[in-house]
Design an enzyme around this catalytic site. Structure first.
Site, PDB file in Angstrom:
ATOM      1  N   ALA A 180       4.970  67.418  57.747  1.00 33.75           N
ATOM      2  CA  ALA A 180       4.752  66.792  56.436  1.00 33.75           C
ATOM      3  C   ALA A 180       5.852  67.162  55.456  1.00 33.75           C
ATOM      4  CB  ALA A 180       3.395  67.222  55.878  1.00 33.75           C
ATOM      5  N   ASP A 187      13.752  76.650  51.837  1.00 33.04           N
ATOM      6  CA  ASP A 187      12.395  76.750  52.388  1.00 33.04           C
ATOM      7  C   ASP A 187      12.013  78.192  52.687  1.00 33.04           C
ATOM      8  OD1 ASP A 187      12.730  74.060  52.256  1.00 33.04           O
ATOM      9  OD2 ASP A 187      12.801  73.714  54.415  1.00 33.04           O
TER      10      ASP A 187
END
Length: 382
Positions: free
Chosen positions: A125, A174
């Site tokens: 996602a 991230d």
């Protein structure tokens, strides 16, 4: 049963003794600053309350044993005394092995570990389930063996593992937000210096993530193409990265650049400026300005960077029509599908949920998934 209870129970059942530690590392959503990280620019992510959790204990030998609770309790076992190579059939194993291999190159003062891993970061996602796993594994070894590594080093180690061992190009954002996230804050991260400034989130504002569930197909090849185009742009300006190019310098010579490269460069330069301004708008609690910046970011990703798809644009339009100027919405992540992120007053969440439920599937034939998140703490014991 929460993830901590689940992994601790499974640890005792499979290994026959209790785990000594439980570590978590969160997924993330990027509020603004897309495709700026590998251009040495700025990003504004927050950690979310979906995470990878590992219950673990040190061993008195040099073996690492890993159980993946989310993959039917699949097992991986490898020795720290043999070369660590990729696993043929279990892709999840390679994230663990890569982190450990690169950790050995940084500081090999650690021994074996038993661990049980489970997570609830939605996969595929664009919410960084892989970075969350890498940072969690790095934190396990750092905590169990008191390694003198800070969050930024654990993040860099995870990025190296993903780039070099797993073989997937990614920037540093991230892993860094998973390692350094702060509860109730976003982080303005300078991807050149890895400096991070905590930016408080306004009270009463929800972070809503809506997965378009449009299957991302082009993301790998197109991502690499965009990186090459940005590098071409930086070379044109004889600078190490687009971070070093001003919008004024670009506008003066934009017509001399290849038209496609010029559009890509314009996105990165304008997005960097938007991201720095967004941090200041958020700090002041100016949700209206934040919403304008998010709208500009989305338009730039759609028209200049060309990484959105019709399904994502539809989702953004539905949310925007519902919230007006009371918040913001844009695509988040690498592009070509994935999720949108919206910052909205909590009292608007039901209306947004209802509007999306009524319109998105009717217009696209795909059912969305809706998450309401809280800005959460980065990696550590839980």
């Amino acid at each position: 049963m929460n993830l901590k209870e689940k992994t601790r129970a499974l640890f005792a059942e499979i290994f026959g003794y209790p785990a000594t530690h439980t570590i978590q590392a969160p997924g993330r959503v990027n509020l603004i600053g897309e495709h700026t990280d590998y251009n040495d620019g700025f990003v504004l992510p927050c950690a979310i309350d979906y995470q990878t959790v590992i219950s673990c204990a040190p061993r008195d030998d040099r073996t690492v044993r890993v159980i993946a609770a989310d993959y039917d309790n699949q097992v991986d076992e490898f020795s720290l005394d043999a070369p660590i190579v990729t696993h043929d059939s279990q892709q999840w194993s390679n994230y663990v092995r890569g982190v450990v291999k690169h950790l050995q190159q940084r500081n090999n003062a650690f021994g074996g570990v038993d661990m049980v891993i489970s997570g609830n970061v939605p996969q595929g996602a664009g919410l960084s389930s892989s970075a969350s796993l890498e940072v969690a594994v790095g934190t396990v070894f750092q905590q169990l063996y008191h390694l003198p590594l800070d969050g930024a080093q654990i993040a860099l180690n995870g990025q190296e593992a993903e780039n070099q061992f797993v073989g997937c190009n990614c920037g540093i954002m991230d892993q860094l937000i998973s390692a350094l996230g702060k509860k109730d804050h976003a982080l303005l991260i300078d991807c050149r210096t890895l400096g991070a400034k905590a930016v408080s989130m306004p009270k009463g504002v929800a972070v809503v993530i809506i997965n378009s569930n449009f299957k991302r197909t082009l993301v790998g090849s197109e991502y690499n193409t965009r990186r090459e185009q940005c590098e071409t742009g930086a070379r044109f300006f004889q600078q190490p990265a687009l971070r070093d190019v001003s919008l004024e310098a670009f506008n003066a010579v934009a017509s001399e650049l290849d038209p496609v490269v010029a559009k890509r460069v314009r996105h990165v330069l304008s997005e960097n400026a938007r991201t720095v301004e967004a941090a200041s708008a958020l700090e002041k609690g100016d949700l209206q300005r934040m919403g304008q910046l998010m709208a500009e970011s989305h338009a730039s990703m759609r028209d200049d960077f060309e990484i959105t798809v019709p399904q994502i644009d539809t989702l953004v339009d539905i949310v925007k029509a519902t919230i007006g100027d009371r918040g913001g919405v844009r695509m988040t992540g690498g592009g070509f599908g994935g999720c949108v992120v919206a910052l909205i007053p909590e009292d608007l969440v039901p209306a947004v949920r209802q509007a999306v439920a009524q319109q998105y599937e009717a217009k696209t034939g795909i059912k969305e998934t809706f998450y309401v998140c809280k800005p959460s703490q980065g990696a550590g014991q839980c």
